[in-house]
Design an enzyme around this catalytic site. Structure first.
Site, PDB file in Angstrom:
ATOM      1  N   ASP A  40     -20.555  10.658 -22.991  1.00 22.29           N
ATOM      2  CA  ASP A  40     -21.507   9.561 -23.198  1.00 22.29           C
ATOM      3  C   ASP A  40     -21.704   9.169 -24.656  1.00 22.29           C
ATOM      4  O   ASP A  40     -22.635   8.461 -24.981  1.00 22.29           O
ATOM      5  CB  ASP A  40     -22.856   9.927 -22.573  1.00 22.29           C
ATOM      6  N   GLU A  41     -20.823   9.615 -25.519  1.00 22.38           N
ATOM      7  CA  GLU A  41     -21.010   9.356 -26.953  1.00 22.38           C
ATOM      8  C   GLU A  41     -19.668   9.155 -27.625  1.00 22.38           C
ATOM      9  O   GLU A  41     -18.727   9.893 -27.325  1.00 22.38           O
ATOM     10  CB  GLU A  41     -21.603  10.618 -27.584  1.00 22.38           C
ATOM     11  N   ASP A  57     -24.157   5.681 -28.040  1.00 31.02           N
ATOM     12  CA  ASP A  57     -24.700   6.798 -27.259  1.00 31.02           C
ATOM     13  C   ASP A  57     -25.377   6.246 -26.008  1.00 31.02           C
ATOM     14  O   ASP A  57     -26.321   5.462 -26.097  1.00 31.02           O
ATOM     15  CB  ASP A  57     -25.716   7.554 -28.138  1.00 31.02           C
TER      16      ASP A  57
HETATM   17 MG   LIG Z   1     -26.651  10.141 -24.622  1.00 36.13          MG
END
Ligand SMILES: [Mg+2]
EC number: 2.7.7.7
Length: 365
Positions: free
Chosen positions: A108-109, A14
């Site tokens: 973003d993950e 993350d």
């Molecule tokens: Mg994040």
């Protein structure tokens, strides 16, 4: 933990305050300052806040004017989704050097299954550390990671040492970790379910474990079974490389059919707001807006428009949907309107061939 459980090595990566960190990376003047990324400034919604802004209580999904009240010197920055996608792709390229089993959840993950990996490295913890170092060296951003035997625990763990940290929950620690876990950390336990759990004396994983499968089934429906197994470390959801959202939509069916466009515009505004909220929640943006119109005689019509750039802002979605509504005369009164966004900025690689994963009983985490 019983030995017949398949032990997988899952990493959840993350990025830390992704959108805001990208802006600070690209613009040195913003570094070390409280910033909020979001199209509408004070009148819009915060998509992401830098850590400097979070200290003042600014969070994503917060109204811009509240953010400005909490943090008067906050700087609003317009989101640049092309740039975020570009960096996201770079990061994913790094992931694919380790495994093809990559499931992106948003820009973003992602989950990575490194049970068997291209580097032949038996330690998922070391792989996570290496990936985070590479992201930092090659992209200039920090990431956090959670490492464990399944997706659920890996995701919970990635929050523990954030930002720029990682946490491993080893196979032999899993049961205790789950027993101590706050009930609100379980998937699907929002405010309402948490309240219901509290009323039944369930505050932690341990409390949850005292309830029988039948009890949870009766009280929590389908999710009851899910909770029962998850708290016992059984969460077999695979890392699915092709499970990527292709579109995001919201629609409304009206109690009475609408024939006035004025009323339709009002409905469209609510629908656009809902779509925008969902896009921001999933941290995605799209280029194609589709307006769905279902007439009172149940015939269905869709009208689409593709923009040059990614959007997630309510106002742009609404303007495009309005254009589509006016594009052509309506042929009848309308019973349903919907808006969907596709051509999302989360497109993943083609699905790799899935190899069967043999169970390794040596726990190098
Ligand atoms: Mg994040």
């Amino acid at each position: 933990m019983s030995n017949d459980l398949p032990i997988r090595k899952i990493i959840h990566i993350d990025m830390d305050a992704f959108y805001a960190s990208v802006e600070q990376l690209d613009n040195p003047d913003l570094r070390g300052k409280p910033i909020a990324v979001g199209g509408g400034g004070k009148r819009g919604v915060v998509s992401a806040a830098s850590y400097e802004a979070r200290k003042f209580g600014v969070k994503s999904a917060m109204a811009g004017n509240l953010a400005a009240k909490l943090c008067p010197h906050i700087i609003f920055v317009r989101a640049n989704f092309e740039r975020y996608s570009e960096i996201s792709k770079k990061i994913r390229t790094i992931f694919f050097e380790y495994t093809d089993l990559v499931e992106p959840l948003s820009l973003d993950e992602a989950y990575l299954d490194v049970t068997q990996n291209k580097k032949g490295n038996p330690s998922a913890s070391l792989i996570a550390k290496e990936i985070r170092e590479r992201i930092y060296n090659e992209v200039g951003l920090t990431a956090s990671a959670g490492i464990s035997i399944n997706k659920f625990i890996a995701k919970v763990a990635s929050d523990y040492n954030k930002p720029n940290g990682q946490k491993t929950v080893n196979p032999e620690e899993v049961i205790e970790f789950l027993e101590k876990l706050d009930i609100r950390k379980f998937y699907g336990v929002g405010k309402v379910t948490a309240e219901k759990m509290y009323q039944k004396g369930i505050f932690t994983g341990w409390d949850l474990k005292q309830k029988t499968l039948e009890y949870l089934d009766t009280n929590f429906g389908k999710s009851g079974r899910y909770y029962y197994y998850t708290v016992r470390g059984v969460h077999n959801s695979e890392v699915k490389p092709n499970r990527i959202r292709k579109s995001l939509a919201a629609e409304r069916t009206f109690r009475e059919n609408l024939s006035s466009e004025v009323f339709m515009l009002e409905k469209l505004e609510h629908i656009a707001e809902e779509v925008s909220r969902r896009l921001n929640k999933s941290k995605v943006a799209g280029k194609t807006v589709t307006l769905k119109i279902k007439y009172s005689d149940f015939t269905l019509q869709t009208r689409s428009k593709t923009l040059q750039y990614f959007i997630s802002d309510k106002s742009v979605i609404l303007d495009t949907a309005k254009d589509l509504l006016y594009q052509e005369k309506l042929s009848n009164s309308v019973r349903l309107l919907g808006i969907s966004l596709s051509n999302l900025n989360t497109e993943a690689k083609k699905k790799p061939e899935q190899k069967s994963v043999s169970v390794q009983l040596k726990f190098d985490f």
